[in-house]
Design an enzyme around this catalytic site. Structure first.
Site, PDB file in Angstrom:
ATOM      1  N   ASP A  83      38.923  38.027  28.026  1.00  0.00           N
ATOM      2  CA  ASP A  83      39.576  36.916  27.526  1.00  0.00           C
ATOM      3  C   ASP A  83      38.947  36.102  26.522  1.00  0.00           C
ATOM      4  OD1 ASP A  83      41.348  37.063  29.822  1.00  0.00           O
ATOM      5  OD2 ASP A  83      39.634  36.230  31.195  1.00  0.00           O
ATOM      6  N   ASP A 123      46.953  42.659  33.000  1.00  0.00           N
ATOM      7  CA  ASP A 123      46.125  41.475  33.716  1.00  0.00           C
ATOM      8  C   ASP A 123      47.096  41.065  34.715  1.00  0.00           C
ATOM      9  OD1 ASP A 123      43.869  40.337  33.629  1.00  0.00           O
ATOM     10  OD2 ASP A 123      44.398  38.900  32.213  1.00  0.00           O
TER      11      ASP A 123
END
Length: 536
Positions: free
Chosen positions: A430, A352
């Site tokens: 997420d 990420d």
């Protein structure tokens, strides 16, 4: 249900994204012949280049010079006298919008508008080579430029402004509630599944056979590493071949979300003691109500596909399908131990951060690969120094977006009636990635009979991580990789709880500790445990 796992894995390749919205503003135009006549038009601009006033009341007006038949890629295209002290409209051409602005500013123009025939782009160029530019720059629809003179007269004056946003963005609150609810419910559902697996069934019964055919999938540490590598490859493929692969992702999401919605609703229906009539075919039987449920789930998914570009309301349907997808994935995919959770969350955190914060130093336009993929490509534009993000505001100009996000419209100013809606976004990754840790904590609670201490604490840690994400997002005014805050919060909290309860070894090894304990406490033929044998 098993078919939803590979489909879900494909969607998880496109992970994490916190919030995206273009800078939208308003062009306020008035006619010189009739100052009482005025009209507003939507624009897009880059607030980091030139901030706009919050109102047009004290703004400076400039006479509009319509050169929308020129691209202004060369200073010789138009005499300087036509540009001096004016707001100039030019057409999108082969040169960078910053190159156009430099020519316009050197010729004395006070404002540059670039007319687009295919929608309103978002200004995402790298301005490092044009540090001397000070004039406001904005995109406007070509059809709006052509509407000004018939509506306001042959002579028009214009100014730009961008009304202030609300101090509190309620879309963040809704995304927070959706994400925490999905993680908590998914983890709890996984615990119920674990309880069902541990409950003994009479030998030879249908329930026993169904347990043996459980479709749950377990990630091993090696599988986790392989999965993260595929994530990187798929994201790069999407970056370079977005306009083809986006339809593959849409098709996968359609199938996976329909399957997930069926699994979620069927789990509820199974607890209803009515309407259990069955039909038989080919030596197999099924409840009639499940056929109607399957038809309903397919209809919902197909409706989303057909109307996926109707931003005004389709986001509700997409969020419902997204929640079902995340719930089903958290329940179906099982982490075997805390070690696998640490490897998965740690590697995806690096993934990420790299694709959000590091890749802007690599790409030509200074935008991160994650942002480019999550926001959508630049349409038919080349990925060069003038890369921009297309906003689908024209009737026949659509730009397909990846459906792997929870979308909530932002409550902004009145330009929403003129411009494309802005959304706060949260990627499925997420929710699912930390949710797998929450689900593991709940299953560990079930197997170790530790009430729900791990599950509750990890869920609270996830909520705290989301709050930190939104705080940083608000302060920095840019999209954030949510895992940067979710991973430390959830992993550290789980570790501290295991350490305080002196169960770190069991928590780290997961299911393996049961075998070790069973061997350590095995009773020999004389009815003595291994420890008692040593004492003798």
């Amino acid at each position: 249900m098993g078919s939803s796992v590979p489909l879900g894995l494909t969607l998880l390749l496109l992970l994490h994204w916190a919030q995206v919205h273009a800078n939208q503003g308003i062009l306020h135009a008035i006619g010189n012949q009739d100052p009482s006549s005025a009209k507003d038009y939507c624009i897009t601009y880059n607030s980091t280049w030139t901030p706009l006033p919050a109102s047009y009341s004290n703004a400076t007006y400039y006479e509009l010079e319509d050169l929308s038949f020129l691209s202004l890629c060369s200073a010789t295209e138009v005499p300087q006298s036509r540009l001096k002290d004016k707001a100039v409209v030019v057409l999108i051409g082969n040169c960078s919008i910053l190159a156009k602005a430099a020519i316009a500013q050197n010729s004395g123009a006070k404002l540059l508008l670039v007319a687009s025939k295919e929608g309103l782009p978002f200004l995402a160029d790298n301005k490092s080579d044009y540090k001397s530019l000070t004039i406001p720059i904005a995109y406007i629809r070509y059809r709006d430029v052509k509407d000004m003179k018939p509506s306001l007269g042959s002579s028009v004056r214009v100014t730009l402004y961008s009304p202030a946003l609300p101090k509190f963005d309620f879309s963040m609150l809704l995304i927070f509630l959706i994400s925490v609810f999905t993680v908590a419910l998914g983890g709890y559902w996984s615990g119920l599944s674990e309880l069902e697996d541990l409950r003994p069934s009479p030998p030879g019964t249908e329930t026993e056979g169904r347990k043996k055919k459980d479709d749950n999938v377990t990630f091993t540490p090696l599988t986790v590493i392989f999965f993260v590598v595929i994530c990187c490859v798929m994201l790069l493929l999407l970056y370079f071949f977005y306009k083809w692969l986006v339809y593959v992702i849409i098709a996968v999401f359609c199938l996976a979300s329909a399957t997930s919605l069926f699994n979620c609703l069927s789990a509820i229906i199974q607890n209803i003691p009515y309407g259990k009539c069955r039909i038989s075919c080919c030596n197999k039987s099924a409840e009639v109500r499940l056929f109607f449920l399957a038809a309903f789930c397919i209809a919902v998914s197909v409706t989303w596909v057909v109307f996926r570009n109707e931003d005004r309301w389709i986001w509700i349907l997409q969020d419902i399908l997204g929640i079902a997808f995340c719930l089903n994935f958290i329940k179906t995919l099982r982490m075997p131990n805390f070690k696998a959770c640490v490897i998965l969350l740690g590697l995806l955190l690096l993934y990420d951060v790299f694709f959000v914060f590091i890749t802007p130093f690599i790409t030509k336009n200074g935008e991160s690969i994650m942002v480019e993929v999550a926001s959508g490509p630049s349409g038919d534009a080349e990925k060069n120094g003038d890369t921009y993000l297309e906003v689908p505001d024209e009737p026949y100009s659509t730009n397909e977006k990846l459906p792997v996000v929870i979308r909530v419209p932002r409550l902004e100013f009145s330009a929403n009636t003129l411009c494309q809606m802005s959304f706060s976004l949260l990627g499925f990754g997420d929710i699912i990635v930390p949710g797998l840790l929450v689900a593991y904590c709940r299953r560990f609670d079930v197997r170790s009979t530790s009430s729900m201490i791990y599950y509750i604490c990890c869920t609270i840690a996830y909520a705290v991580g989301m709050v930190l994400t939104f705080i940083v997002l608000t302060l920095m005014k840019m999209g954030q990789p949510a895992l940067l805050y979710l991973v430390p919060c959830t992993l550290l909290t789980s570790s501290v709880i295991a350490w305080r309860r002196k169960e770190m070894k069991k928590f780290w090894n997961g299911g393996g500790y049961e075998i070790m304990e069973h061997m350590d406490n095995a009773v020999n033929e004389e009815g003595l445990t291994s420890s008692e044998q040593e004492e003798q």
